[in-house]
Write a protein that holds these residues in place. Structure first.
Motif: not given
Length: 281
Positions: A104-129
């Motif tokens: 859902w986040d990938r389709e509607f662009g939210f994931l792209r917005e999160v990935l360009v934030s200062p938050l590293p990808r491992w932290a984004v993944l950890l939060g979702k899990i």
């Protein structure tokens, strides 16, 4: 410790530095799941159907039954035997299905917005899990509310230890769902593929029928074909279900230390695989 002028500034380790971002993603996942009425209804109805129909329906045929030439007796009713497995079933469905949010986040662009934030990808993944694991653990707790109807006496200590293990298992299964979501890019494909993973894993985890390791190979062959026994023993979920049985009904078919060890390996392994996929552009 570094210094700005004469003032010492204590460095924060990365996990602490990114905790607010991880917490925000976790909270978003939890709020989204709580607003999904269908998921909540499924969390209640699924265990209720298993306890009332599967458990009570097969209970008279379970105690003291003779299979072939082997008498296999488990010192519990069938409802008590499958009760921990129903908890794991609820956790499995919720954990894997929570990964739909990734698509859902990938389709509607939210994931792209999160990935360009200062938050590293491992932290984004950890939060979702962590968010998915929290919701899955909550759905597992819904089954615990049925313990009285399944005639499973639980002490507060059993509940605390059980919830801790449920969260560990939910973390690994949510990471597995993320791995699937990274490979299947559509909602329809994810649903079909997720069910193709959930059902075989569940039914080959000794969740519905017992597998006694004390029996010889010849005796076991009378009960089940050898290929099925190999699948059960190779399935990591087998040892997770067995650990829950040890916690809630004090019955283990395998070494009690295997369950936590396998759950830790499963959680760490699937998280690393998900992180590897998540770092790809």
């Amino acid at each position: 410790m570094t210094y700005i002028g004469a003032t010492p500034v204590r460095r924060r380790i990365p996990v602490v530095r990114y905790m607010p971002g991880i917490g925000a993603i976790w909270l978003r996942e939890v709020k989204r799941a709580l607003r999904d009425r269908g998921q909540l209804i499924g969390g209640f109805s699924r265990p209720l159907l298993w306890v009332l129909i599967m458990g009570i329906g097969l209970n008279p045929y379970f105690r003291g039954e003779v299979y072939g030439e082997v008498r296999f007796v488990v010192p519990y009713t069938y409802v008590q035997f499958i009760f921990p497995a129903i908890i794991m079933l609820n956790i499995m469905y919720t954990s894997v299905q929570s990964a739909v949010s990734m698509i859902w986040d990938r389709e509607f662009g939210f994931l792209r917005e999160v990935l360009v934030s200062p938050l590293p990808r491992w932290a984004v993944l950890l939060g979702k899990i962590l968010g998915g694991a929290t919701i899955a653990t909550g759905h597992g707790c819904l089954v615990i509310l049925l313990a009285r109807f399944a005639n499973v006496p639980l002490s507060p200590g059993d509940v605390v230890v059980g919830i801790a293990f449920m969260f560990l298992a939910a973390f690994g299964l949510t990471a597995l769902g993320i791995v699937i979501a990274n490979r299947v890019r559509t909602f329809q494909g994810f649903g079909v593929f997720a069910n193709a993973v959930i059902l075989p894993l569940y039914f080959t985890s000794s969740s519905v029928f017992p597998l006694d390791p004390a029996l010889t190979r010849a005796q076991t062959a009378v009960l089940y074909p050898e290929w099925l026994v190999l699948l059960v023993r190779a399935n990591p979920l087998t040892y997770a279900v067995d650990s829950l049985r040890g916690i809630f009904i004090d019955f283990n078919q395998f070494d009690p230390s295997l369950g936590p060890l396998v759950a830790f390996c499963m959680a760490g392994g699937f998280f690393l695989v998900a992180l590897w996929d998540f770092r790809k552009p």
